[in-house]
Design an enzyme around this catalytic site. Structure first.
Site, PDB file in Angstrom:
ATOM      1  N   ARG A  31       0.817  -1.215   0.000  1.00  0.00           N
ATOM      2  CA  ARG A  31       0.000   0.000   0.000  1.00  0.00           C
ATOM      3  C   ARG A  31       0.853   1.269   0.000  1.00  0.00           C
ATOM      4  O   ARG A  31       0.524   2.254   0.669  1.00  0.00           O
ATOM      5  CB  ARG A  31      -0.948   0.018   1.205  1.00  0.00           C
ATOM      6  CG  ARG A  31      -1.989  -1.065   1.170  1.00  0.00           C
ATOM      7  CD  ARG A  31      -2.998  -0.793   0.055  1.00  0.00           C
ATOM      8  NE  ARG A  31      -4.179  -1.591   0.235  1.00  0.00           N
ATOM      9  CZ  ARG A  31      -5.272  -1.177   0.876  1.00  0.00           C
ATOM     10  NH1 ARG A  31      -5.350   0.016   1.374  1.00  0.00           N
ATOM     11  NH2 ARG A  31      -6.302  -1.980   0.994  1.00  0.00           N
ATOM     12  N   ARG A  35      -3.568   7.124   0.558  1.00  0.00           N
ATOM     13  CA  ARG A  35      -4.020   8.398   1.132  1.00  0.00           C
ATOM     14  C   ARG A  35      -3.061   9.049   2.105  1.00  0.00           C
ATOM     15  O   ARG A  35      -3.225  10.207   2.454  1.00  0.00           O
ATOM     16  CB  ARG A  35      -5.373   8.179   1.829  1.00  0.00           C
ATOM     17  CG  ARG A  35      -6.506   8.068   0.856  1.00  0.00           C
ATOM     18  CD  ARG A  35      -7.743   7.605   1.569  1.00  0.00           C
ATOM     19  NE  ARG A  35      -7.444   6.330   2.214  1.00  0.00           N
ATOM     20  CZ  ARG A  35      -8.351   5.510   2.717  1.00  0.00           C
ATOM     21  NH1 ARG A  35      -9.620   5.835   2.671  1.00  0.00           N
ATOM     22  NH2 ARG A  35      -8.003   4.376   3.267  1.00  0.00           N
ATOM     23  N   ARG A  44      -6.871  12.306  -5.828  1.00  0.00           N
ATOM     24  CA  ARG A  44      -8.194  11.815  -5.412  1.00  0.00           C
ATOM     25  C   ARG A  44      -9.223  12.943  -5.242  1.00  0.00           C
ATOM     26  O   ARG A  44     -10.421  12.682  -5.228  1.00  0.00           O
ATOM     27  CB  ARG A  44      -8.053  10.996  -4.128  1.00  0.00           C
ATOM     28  CG  ARG A  44      -7.576   9.582  -4.368  1.00  0.00           C
ATOM     29  CD  ARG A  44      -8.704   8.662  -4.840  1.00  0.00           C
ATOM     30  NE  ARG A  44      -9.526   8.264  -3.698  1.00  0.00           N
ATOM     31  CZ  ARG A  44     -10.721   8.717  -3.420  1.00  0.00           C
ATOM     32  NH1 ARG A  44     -11.260   9.612  -4.210  1.00  0.00           N
ATOM     33  NH2 ARG A  44     -11.381   8.302  -2.373  1.00  0.00           N
ATOM     34  N   ASP A  80      -6.977  -2.531  -7.523  1.00  0.00           N
ATOM     35  CA  ASP A  80      -7.534  -3.084  -6.293  1.00  0.00           C
ATOM     36  C   ASP A  80      -7.901  -4.542  -6.537  1.00  0.00           C
ATOM     37  O   ASP A  80      -8.267  -4.902  -7.659  1.00  0.00           O
ATOM     38  CB  ASP A  80      -8.771  -2.309  -5.829  1.00  0.00           C
ATOM     39  CG  ASP A  80      -9.081  -2.623  -4.377  1.00  0.00           C
ATOM     40  OD1 ASP A  80      -8.500  -1.990  -3.486  1.00  0.00           O
ATOM     41  OD2 ASP A  80      -9.880  -3.552  -4.128  1.00  0.00           O
ATOM     42  N   TYR A 157     -14.879 -11.575   0.340  1.00  0.00           N
ATOM     43  CA  TYR A 157     -15.635 -10.343   0.051  1.00  0.00           C
ATOM     44  C   TYR A 157     -16.878 -10.628  -0.785  1.00  0.00           C
ATOM     45  O   TYR A 157     -17.926 -10.006  -0.597  1.00  0.00           O
ATOM     46  CB  TYR A 157     -14.745  -9.335  -0.685  1.00  0.00           C
ATOM     47  CG  TYR A 157     -13.737  -8.666   0.217  1.00  0.00           C
ATOM     48  CD1 TYR A 157     -14.119  -7.616   1.058  1.00  0.00           C
ATOM     49  CD2 TYR A 157     -12.416  -9.078   0.256  1.00  0.00           C
ATOM     50  CE1 TYR A 157     -13.200  -7.001   1.886  1.00  0.00           C
ATOM     51  CE2 TYR A 157     -11.490  -8.464   1.090  1.00  0.00           C
ATOM     52  CZ  TYR A 157     -11.888  -7.432   1.911  1.00  0.00           C
ATOM     53  OH  TYR A 157     -10.995  -6.830   2.748  1.00  0.00           O
TER      54      TYR A 157
HETATM   55  O1  CP3 Z   1      -0.058  -1.466  -2.612  1.00  0.00           O
HETATM   56  C1  CP3 Z   1      -0.340  -0.543  -3.398  1.00  0.00           C
HETATM   57  O2  CP3 Z   1       0.065   0.630  -3.251  1.00  0.00           O
HETATM   58  C2  CP3 Z   1      -1.126  -0.874  -4.662  1.00  0.00           C
HETATM   59  C3  CP3 Z   1      -2.517  -0.695  -4.653  1.00  0.00           C
HETATM   60  C4  CP3 Z   1      -3.459  -1.558  -3.822  1.00  0.00           C
HETATM   61  C5  CP3 Z   1      -4.695  -1.049  -3.330  1.00  0.00           C
HETATM   62  N1  CP3 Z   1      -5.390  -2.067  -2.768  1.00  0.00           N
HETATM   63  C6  CP3 Z   1      -5.126   0.343  -3.456  1.00  0.00           C
HETATM   64  C7  CP3 Z   1      -6.208   0.857  -2.592  1.00  0.00           C
HETATM   65  C8  CP3 Z   1      -3.414  -2.912  -3.481  1.00  0.00           C
HETATM   66  C9  CP3 Z   1      -2.311  -3.918  -3.718  1.00  0.00           C
HETATM   67  C10 CP3 Z   1      -4.660  -3.215  -2.821  1.00  0.00           C
HETATM   68  C11 CP3 Z   1      -5.008  -4.570  -2.353  1.00  0.00           C
HETATM   69  C12 CP3 Z   1      -6.213  -4.758  -1.542  1.00  0.00           C
HETATM   70  N2  CP3 Z   1      -7.425  -4.151  -1.669  1.00  0.00           N
HETATM   71  C13 CP3 Z   1      -6.336  -5.718  -0.509  1.00  0.00           C
HETATM   72  C14 CP3 Z   1      -5.277  -6.693  -0.099  1.00  0.00           C
HETATM   73  C15 CP3 Z   1      -4.150  -6.018   0.573  1.00  0.00           C
HETATM   74  C16 CP3 Z   1      -4.227  -5.944   2.043  1.00  0.00           C
HETATM   75  O3  CP3 Z   1      -4.207  -4.815   2.566  1.00  0.00           O
HETATM   76  O4  CP3 Z   1      -4.236  -6.986   2.676  1.00  0.00           O
HETATM   77  C17 CP3 Z   1      -7.624  -5.628   0.012  1.00  0.00           C
HETATM   78  C18 CP3 Z   1      -8.183  -6.446   1.159  1.00  0.00           C
HETATM   79  C19 CP3 Z   1      -8.306  -4.642  -0.739  1.00  0.00           C
HETATM   80  C20 CP3 Z   1      -9.720  -4.219  -0.601  1.00  0.00           C
HETATM   81  C21 CP3 Z   1      -9.807  -2.800  -0.224  1.00  0.00           C
HETATM   82  N3  CP3 Z   1      -9.567  -1.752  -1.074  1.00  0.00           N
HETATM   83  C22 CP3 Z   1     -10.144  -2.284   1.036  1.00  0.00           C
HETATM   84  C23 CP3 Z   1     -10.455  -3.119   2.260  1.00  0.00           C
HETATM   85  C24 CP3 Z   1     -10.128  -0.902   0.907  1.00  0.00           C
HETATM   86  C25 CP3 Z   1     -10.575   0.100   1.930  1.00  0.00           C
HETATM   87  C26 CP3 Z   1      -9.556   0.303   2.959  1.00  0.00           C
HETATM   88  C27 CP3 Z   1      -9.027   1.672   2.859  1.00  0.00           C
HETATM   89  O5  CP3 Z   1      -7.804   1.827   3.029  1.00  0.00           O
HETATM   90  O6  CP3 Z   1      -9.820   2.581   2.615  1.00  0.00           O
HETATM   91  C28 CP3 Z   1      -9.718  -0.579  -0.410  1.00  0.00           C
HETATM   92  C29 CP3 Z   1      -9.510   0.765  -0.982  1.00  0.00           C
HETATM   93  C30 CP3 Z   1      -8.153   1.070  -1.503  1.00  0.00           C
HETATM   94  N4  CP3 Z   1      -7.369   0.221  -2.239  1.00  0.00           N
HETATM   95  C31 CP3 Z   1      -7.465   2.318  -1.367  1.00  0.00           C
HETATM   96  C32 CP3 Z   1      -6.257   2.186  -2.055  1.00  0.00           C
HETATM   97  C33 CP3 Z   1      -5.206   3.234  -2.253  1.00  0.00           C
HETATM   98  C34 CP3 Z   1      -8.001   3.554  -0.674  1.00  0.00           C
HETATM   99  C35 CP3 Z   1      -8.952   4.191  -1.628  1.00  0.00           C
HETATM  100  C36 CP3 Z   1      -9.066   5.693  -1.521  1.00  0.00           C
HETATM  101  O7  CP3 Z   1      -8.296   6.411  -2.178  1.00  0.00           O
HETATM  102  O8  CP3 Z   1      -9.976   6.155  -0.817  1.00  0.00           O
END
Ligand code: CP3
Length: 353
Positions: A31, A35, A44, A80, A157
């Site tokens: 990640r 943000r 964003r 994602d 999910y």
């Molecule tokens: O690692 C990186 O920088 C690459 C991008 C990436 C995102 N999500 C961007 C994202 C990767 C590899 C993921 C994987 C992901 N997504 C997982 C597995 C990784 C882990 O953490 O175990 C999961 C479970 C998800 C599902 C998901 N997407 C959730 C639960 C959320 C909400 C949580 C949150 O932080 O808000 C997201 C949203 C998400 N995915 C964001 C980002 C940058 C935040 C979105 C925003 O800009 O508001």
């Protein structure tokens, strides 16, 4: 291309994934684009999250942001894991301030049988375009990591419909309706393998399978009901030669079961010391991790000191990719990430030539 001609960062990353000696461990942060970075928040403000994922030039731009700040050895595709269930026909939303939702969750075998077949070239074309665009813009020879959610974590999910701490609905289905569970996992295995293969063909150097929720299961249940599918995904990728990283958050109890999975690299969360992980994994398996992301909320010097301990521990054998034990938490000060990046860049492996 001979190893000597590979760009330095990519070569360092690929060598570490393959368990070969390097001058210092390569590093990236799960990640790393997100943000906590003001430049990400600026993008964003203009577009919502899914539009960002689906606009290749913006996805590439935010993938570069952490590389510019921290000099990471690898970029990760910006996307994602949940766009795959969306391509299979589920409705995906990310509401402001809440986690993701799949508004028509799967509850029966009929629901599962209505899922669409996915052709990544057609249905995830934007993702592959983002891989190509990111690859093309890597200015300093960095590696590019592709990724997907593992079948079990995607199924969590798709059946629950939203985040959960127990994902009891899928875990109940596994036991109460094994035919529905097996069909869902089999479908996901195909789609995830096709998707990762297409990412490698588009320019990803390595792939990470995120099995974020696998740690909810006991080891034998994971081995019997989840591992065959994860193994099938990784086996489909064997021929393409890109290192395969498997990451399951949630404890050491799965490690003794991970041999034979087909991953060159095992992601370790912070609960498992790297030395213990290595003892439990087959010799030669590379490890990735494992700074507790909470350390990045402490003073930067504290985070850097803990990173220093992990670097020494990782250097006990070849095959360490420095990373966090899980994703960067929202609210993390970039200065703490920078202090950790400096600690990694300043480290010299005692086996360095
Ligand atoms: O690692 C990186 O920088 C690459 C991008 C990436 C995102 N999500 C961007 C994202 C990767 C590899 C993921 C994987 C992901 N997504 C997982 C597995 C990784 C882990 O953490 O175990 C999961 C479970 C998800 C599902 C998901 N997407 C959730 C639960 C959320 C909400 C949580 C949150 O932080 O808000 C997201 C949203 C998400 N995915 C964001 C980002 C940058 C935040 C979105 C925003 O800009 O508001």
């Amino acid at each position: 291309m001979s190893a000597a001609l590979l760009p330095a960062k990519r070569e360092r990353f690929l060598r570490a994934c393959r368990g070969q000696d390097v001058d210092r461990p390569p590093f990236w942060f799960m990640r790393q684009a997100g943000r906590y970075l003001p430049e990400y928040r600026a993008v964003r403000e203009r577009v919502d999250f899914l539009t960002l994922c689906k606009t290749p030039e913006l996805a590439a731009e935010v993938a570069f942001q952490p590389l510019r700040r921290f000099g990471c050895d690898a970029a990760i595709l910006f996307s994602d894991i949940l766009v795959v269930p969306q391509a299979m026909g589920l409705t995906l939303t990310f509401g402001a301030g809440e986690g993701p939702r799949l508004t028509e969750p799967l509850r029966t075998r009929d629901d599962v049988s209505r899922l669409l077949r996915v052709d990544p070239g057609r249905d995830l074309a934007y993702m592959l375009a983002a891989v190509r665009q990111t690859r093309a813009g890597l200015s300093d020879g960095e590696a590019l990591i592709g990724f997907a959610g593992a079948p079990f974590t995607l199924a969590c999910y798709m059946v629950e419909g939203e985040g959960s701490t127990s994902f009891a609905r899928l875990r109940t289905m596994m036991h109460a309706d094994p035919a529905a569970y097996d069909e869902l996992m089999t479908r996901l295995t195909d789609v995830v393998a096709d998707c990762l293969q297409a990412q490698v063909e588009a320019g990803a150097d390595a792939v990470q399978l995120f099995d974020t929720w696998a740690g909810l299961l006991d080891g034998p249940t994971w081995a019997a009901r989840v591992a065959p599918h994860a193994r099938a995904v990784l086996a489909r990728l064997a021929a393409c030669g890109a290192p395969r990283i498997y990451f399951a958050a949630g404890g050491p109890h799965l490690l003794p079961h991970l041999g034979g999975l087909g991953a060159e690299v095992i992601g370790c969360d912070w609960r498992t010391p790297l030395a213990e992980a290595r003892r439990l994994l087959p010799p030669g398996t590379a490890v990735q991790g494992n700074l507790d992301p909470v350390l990045l909320l402490a003073p930067p010097a504290v985070a850097a000191a803990r990173a220093g301990e992990i670097l020494v521990e990782g250097d006990a054998a070849a095959g360490h990719v420095f990373n966090l034990g899980h994703g960067v938490l929202p609210g993390t000060p970039p200065a703490a990430v920078a202090a950790v990046a400096d600690a990694v860049r300043g480290f010299r492996s005692r086996r360095a030539a």
